[in-house]
Design a protein around this motif. Structure first.
Motif, short mmCIF file in Angstrom:
data_model
loop_
_atom_site.label_atom_id
_atom_site.label_comp_id
_atom_site.label_asym_id
_atom_site.label_seq_id
_atom_site.Cartn_x
_atom_site.Cartn_y
_atom_site.Cartn_z
N GLY A 116 0.78 -1.23 0.00
CA GLY A 116 0.00 0.00 0.00
C GLY A 116 0.81 1.27 0.00
N MET A 117 2.14 1.15 -0.10
CA MET A 117 3.00 2.34 -0.04
C MET A 117 3.53 2.75 -1.41
N GLY A 118 3.08 2.04 -2.46
CA GLY A 118 3.60 2.35 -3.79
C GLY A 118 4.90 1.65 -4.06
N ALA A 119 4.97 0.38 -3.68
CA ALA A 119 6.19 -0.41 -3.89
C ALA A 119 6.42 -0.64 -5.38
N PHE A 120 7.61 -1.15 -5.70
CA PHE A 120 7.99 -1.40 -7.09
C PHE A 120 6.97 -2.31 -7.77
N GLN A 121 6.32 -1.78 -8.81
CA GLN A 121 5.34 -2.53 -9.62
C GLN A 121 4.21 -3.11 -8.78
N GLU A 122 3.88 -2.45 -7.67
CA GLU A 122 2.81 -2.95 -6.80
C GLU A 122 1.48 -2.95 -7.56
N TRP A 123 0.74 -4.04 -7.40
CA TRP A 123 -0.54 -4.19 -8.10
C TRP A 123 -1.42 -5.13 -7.29
N PRO A 124 -2.76 -4.94 -7.29
CA PRO A 124 -3.64 -5.83 -6.53
C PRO A 124 -3.79 -7.20 -7.22
N GLN A 125 -2.77 -8.02 -7.10
CA GLN A 125 -2.71 -9.27 -7.85
C GLN A 125 -3.73 -10.30 -7.36
N LEU A 126 -3.95 -10.35 -6.06
CA LEU A 126 -4.96 -11.29 -5.54
C LEU A 126 -6.33 -10.99 -6.13
N GLU A 127 -6.63 -9.71 -6.28
CA GLU A 127 -7.92 -9.33 -6.86
C GLU A 127 -8.02 -9.80 -8.31
N ASP A 128 -6.94 -9.66 -9.07
CA ASP A 128 -6.95 -10.11 -10.46
C ASP A 128 -7.09 -11.63 -10.56
N CYS A 129 -6.67 -12.35 -9.55
CA CYS A 129 -6.71 -13.82 -9.59
C CYS A 129 -7.87 -14.38 -8.77
N SER A 130 -8.88 -13.57 -8.53
CA SER A 130 -10.01 -14.01 -7.70
C SER A 130 -10.81 -15.14 -8.34
N ARG A 131 -10.71 -15.31 -9.67
CA ARG A 131 -11.44 -16.39 -10.33
C ARG A 131 -10.67 -17.71 -10.28
N LYS A 133 -9.16 -21.12 -8.67
CA LYS A 133 -9.76 -22.02 -7.71
C LYS A 133 -9.17 -21.82 -6.32
N TYR A 134 -7.94 -21.34 -6.26
CA TYR A 134 -7.31 -21.04 -4.98
C TYR A 134 -6.33 -19.90 -5.20
N ALA A 135 -6.35 -18.91 -4.34
CA ALA A 135 -5.45 -17.77 -4.48
C ALA A 135 -5.03 -17.32 -3.09
N VAL A 136 -3.72 -17.17 -2.89
CA VAL A 136 -3.23 -16.82 -1.57
C VAL A 136 -1.98 -15.95 -1.69
N TYR A 157 -8.64 -31.18 -7.95
CA TYR A 157 -9.87 -31.79 -7.43
C TYR A 157 -11.11 -31.11 -8.03
N GLY A 158 -12.15 -31.91 -8.22
CA GLY A 158 -13.35 -31.39 -8.86
C GLY A 158 -13.05 -31.07 -10.32
N ARG A 159 -13.58 -29.96 -10.79
CA ARG A 159 -13.25 -29.52 -12.15
C ARG A 159 -11.90 -28.80 -12.10
N PRO A 160 -10.88 -29.30 -12.82
CA PRO A 160 -9.54 -28.70 -12.73
C PRO A 160 -9.54 -27.23 -13.14
N GLY A 161 -8.50 -26.53 -12.71
CA GLY A 161 -8.39 -25.12 -13.03
C GLY A 161 -7.13 -24.52 -12.43
N PRO A 162 -6.98 -23.20 -12.51
CA PRO A 162 -5.75 -22.54 -12.05
C PRO A 162 -5.76 -22.23 -10.55
N SER A 163 -4.58 -22.27 -9.95
CA SER A 163 -4.37 -21.80 -8.58
C SER A 163 -3.25 -20.76 -8.61
N TYR A 164 -3.28 -19.87 -7.61
CA TYR A 164 -2.34 -18.75 -7.59
C TYR A 164 -1.69 -18.62 -6.23
N ILE A 165 -0.35 -18.47 -6.22
CA ILE A 165 0.42 -18.24 -5.00
C ILE A 165 1.26 -16.99 -5.20
N GLU A 166 1.17 -16.06 -4.26
CA GLU A 166 1.99 -14.85 -4.31
C GLU A 166 3.00 -14.87 -3.16
#
Length: 304
Positions: A116-131, A133-136, A157-166
């Motif tokens: 939240g301080m304007g770090a290098f290339q800071e971006w709300p990445q979790l928000e972009d990856c909200s779709r 199956k798992y994002a953390v 598990y279930g219907r396969p899809g993408p997961s995201y780790i930051e």
């Protein structure tokens, strides 16, 4: 160095933890573009025995990783930098989501004390990856093995899809005593799901009474490695079949039971359609008239 009277404590860095966790969960290939703050992750992956392939662009990396997921049934991994790197990878993430392919995306994030301080290339990445199956966003080094296993499990598990780790930038170089790391077992294969026996009997009865049956072979058959089962159902019973674009190859287009040359007529005149690993989306005109008969009965077998 330990102070006088103290024992040396063995530590492990965040990048080593991440690489070991990925390897223990069966990740064999990582595609990506390295840079701040994930520069040191690539050599850590190679040290752990994981193949790292540097790409020219994150979009290509995310597509390559998702294709590995489709071809192997285990998630390929994409490694990207903060901000623009993740943004460039979004097309591959979306493709994996829509096509139900397992994918694991690991992205660098800004340091934890700079959010939240304007770090290098800071971006709300979790928000972009909200779709996904798992994002953390990782909070502690000790949690890395847990979240990697959960991300892989969710992608499969279930219907396969993408997961995201930051992983925040500071965590790539931070270290923690190895005694504080709990072992996490490899994610087991997805559990087998079975249809209601009564529904199976109704489907069999419907197919037996059909005058103009049609089997539509979708990509789910190929993804589930169910080619033999599909052929055993179609060929002995001489059921006409129609492959979707990604269902091609399960049976040859030159097979005498393939009705691709008469696709429109086959769809319009079929009274019972068996969907094997296919969805009634735009490719199949949503299963609606005038492309389909108004009285058609559809049996849908979900394979993914």
């Amino acid at each position: 160095m330990a102070a006088d009277g103290e024992e040396d404590v063995e530590t492990v860095t965040g990048v080593a933890l991440l690489a070991d966790a990925l390897r223990s969960q069966g990740v064999e290939w990582v595609f990506g573009v390295v840079g701040i703050p994930v520069t040191n992750i690539a050599p850590a992956l190679q040290d752990a025995g994981i193949g790292y392939i540097g790409m020219r662009n994150e979009q290509a990396a995310s597509y390559a990783a998702s294709v590995v997921g489709y071809l192997t049934g285990r998630p390929g991994c994409c490694l990207v930098v903060t901000g623009p790197g993740l943004i460039h990878a979004l097309p591959g993430i979306a493709n994996a989501h829509v096509n139900c392919w397992p994918l694991l995306v690991v992205a660098g994030g800004c340091d934890q004390d700079q959010i939240g301080m304007g770090a290098f290339q800071e971006w709300p990445q979790l928000e972009d990856c909200s779709r996904c199956k798992y994002a953390v966003r990782l909070e502690t080094l000790e949690s890395i093995p847990f979240h990697v296993e959960k991300a892989v499990r969710s992608s499969l598990y279930g219907r396969p899809g993408p997961s995201y780790i930051e992983i925040p930038g500071n965590m790539t170089s931070d270290a923690v005593p190895i005694t504080r790391i709990e072992q996490v077992l490899p994610c087991p294969p997805p559990p087998m799901s079975l249809a209601d026996p009564a529904a199976v009997q109704r489907a069999v009865s419907l197919l037996r009474s059909a005058q103009r049956p049609l089997v539509i072979v979708g990509k789910g058959v190929a993804y589930a490695f169910a080619e033999h089962e599909a052929r055993s159902l179609i060929v002995p019973r001489r059921l006409p079949f129609l492959p979707t674009p990604m269902g091609k190859g399960v049976l040859s287009d030159a097979h005498p039971l393939c009705v691709s040359p008469a696709r429109s007529r086959a769809l319009q005149e079929a009274d019972v359609i068996l969907l094997l690993g296919a969805r009634l989306n735009w490719i199949l005109h949503f299963g609606l008239p005038p492309r389909f008969s108004r009285d058609v009965k559809i049996i849908q077998v979900h394979l993914i």
